[in-house]
Scaffold this motif. Sequence first.
Motif, short mmCIF file in Angstrom:
data_model
loop_
_atom_site.label_atom_id
_atom_site.label_comp_id
_atom_site.label_asym_id
_atom_site.label_seq_id
_atom_site.Cartn_x
_atom_site.Cartn_y
_atom_site.Cartn_z
N LEU A 77 11.12 10.13 1.32
CA LEU A 77 10.64 10.15 -0.05
C LEU A 77 10.03 8.79 -0.37
O LEU A 77 10.70 7.90 -0.91
N PRO A 78 8.75 8.60 0.00
CA PRO A 78 8.10 7.32 -0.30
C PRO A 78 8.22 7.01 -1.79
O PRO A 78 8.05 7.88 -2.64
N GLY A 79 8.53 5.77 -2.07
CA GLY A 79 8.69 5.33 -3.45
C GLY A 79 10.12 5.31 -3.92
O GLY A 79 10.41 4.93 -5.04
N VAL B 104 3.06 7.39 -2.05
CA VAL B 104 3.74 8.00 -3.20
C VAL B 104 2.75 8.88 -3.96
O VAL B 104 3.06 10.04 -4.27
N SER B 105 1.58 8.36 -4.22
CA SER B 105 0.57 9.14 -4.94
C SER B 105 0.24 10.44 -4.21
O SER B 105 0.00 11.46 -4.85
N GLY B 106 0.27 10.39 -2.88
CA GLY B 106 -0.03 11.58 -2.09
C GLY B 106 0.88 12.74 -2.41
O GLY B 106 0.42 13.87 -2.62
N TRP B 107 2.18 12.51 -2.46
CA TRP B 107 3.10 13.62 -2.76
C TRP B 107 3.27 13.82 -4.27
O TRP B 107 3.57 14.91 -4.72
N ALA C 243 0.82 -1.21 0.00
CA ALA C 243 0.00 0.00 0.00
C ALA C 243 0.85 1.26 0.00
O ALA C 243 0.33 2.37 0.05
N SER C 244 2.15 1.11 -0.07
CA SER C 244 3.04 2.28 -0.08
C SER C 244 2.82 3.16 -1.30
O SER C 244 3.12 4.36 -1.26
N SER C 245 2.30 2.60 -2.37
CA SER C 245 2.04 3.42 -3.55
C SER C 245 1.04 4.52 -3.25
O SER C 245 1.05 5.57 -3.89
N ASP C 246 0.18 4.32 -2.23
CA ASP C 246 -0.74 5.39 -1.82
C ASP C 246 0.02 6.59 -1.28
O ASP C 246 -0.32 7.74 -1.57
N ILE D 278 9.40 -0.18 -6.47
CA ILE D 278 8.18 -0.65 -7.15
C ILE D 278 6.98 0.22 -6.80
O ILE D 278 6.10 0.43 -7.62
N ASP D 279 6.95 0.80 -5.59
CA ASP D 279 5.82 1.64 -5.20
C ASP D 279 5.77 2.92 -6.04
O ASP D 279 4.69 3.38 -6.42
N PHE D 280 6.92 3.50 -6.32
CA PHE D 280 6.97 4.67 -7.20
C PHE D 280 6.49 4.28 -8.59
O PHE D 280 5.72 5.01 -9.23
N ALA D 281 6.95 3.14 -9.08
CA ALA D 281 6.56 2.70 -10.43
C ALA D 281 5.06 2.46 -10.51
O ALA D 281 4.42 2.85 -11.49
N LEU D 282 4.47 1.86 -9.48
CA LEU D 282 3.02 1.63 -9.48
C LEU D 282 2.25 2.94 -9.43
O LEU D 282 1.25 3.11 -10.14
N ALA D 283 2.69 3.88 -8.60
CA ALA D 283 2.04 5.19 -8.53
C ALA D 283 2.20 5.93 -9.85
O ALA D 283 1.29 6.65 -10.29
N SER D 284 3.34 5.76 -10.50
CA SER D 284 3.56 6.39 -11.80
C SER D 284 2.64 5.80 -12.86
O SER D 284 2.12 6.52 -13.72
N ALA D 285 2.43 4.49 -12.82
CA ALA D 285 1.49 3.85 -13.75
C ALA D 285 0.09 4.39 -13.51
O ALA D 285 -0.64 4.72 -14.46
#
Length: 147
Positions: free
Chosen positions: A39-41, A12-15, A7-10, A91-98
């Motif tokens: 810096l999450p992600g 990442v999406s926040g910032w 759930a870390s991608s959440d 991977i969390d940054f990559a998922l938020a980027s997708a």
Amino acid sequence: MGPRHGASSDRVSGWLWEVKDPKDVERVLTARLTRGDGLPGFGHQIYKSGDPRADCLLDMIMAFGRDSPFLEVIPELRAQGQALFGLSPNIDFALASAQRTFNFPQDAGKVLFCTGRMVGWIAHALEQYETNAQIRPRATYIGDRPR
């Protein structure tokens, strides 16, 4: 799955939504650094020199997200994450980027993470049933045991 894993991608999406343009990247990341925010992600406990899953997914996003203006931001985020924090995307940054690139729904990062893990989870469960032994125990179970 919880806030640290999957759930870390959440977070990442926040910032990440603060970044609208490549010119915003340095300002947003410098502000996080100045406040002492992480810096999450970015960064990974196991993949110290870069998360190969993130690299692969980010390459695919760059190849297939042709119409998204966010594609201009990704290289700058990668460069500034390294320059300011000394960390590579995970991977969390990559998922938020997708999620951002393809306008996926809000919880898409978590869903994609779990989807990618399901085959492994099922394989572990089948192996545990077959061998009657727990795989990769990391804690001692202290609850009731079936009789």
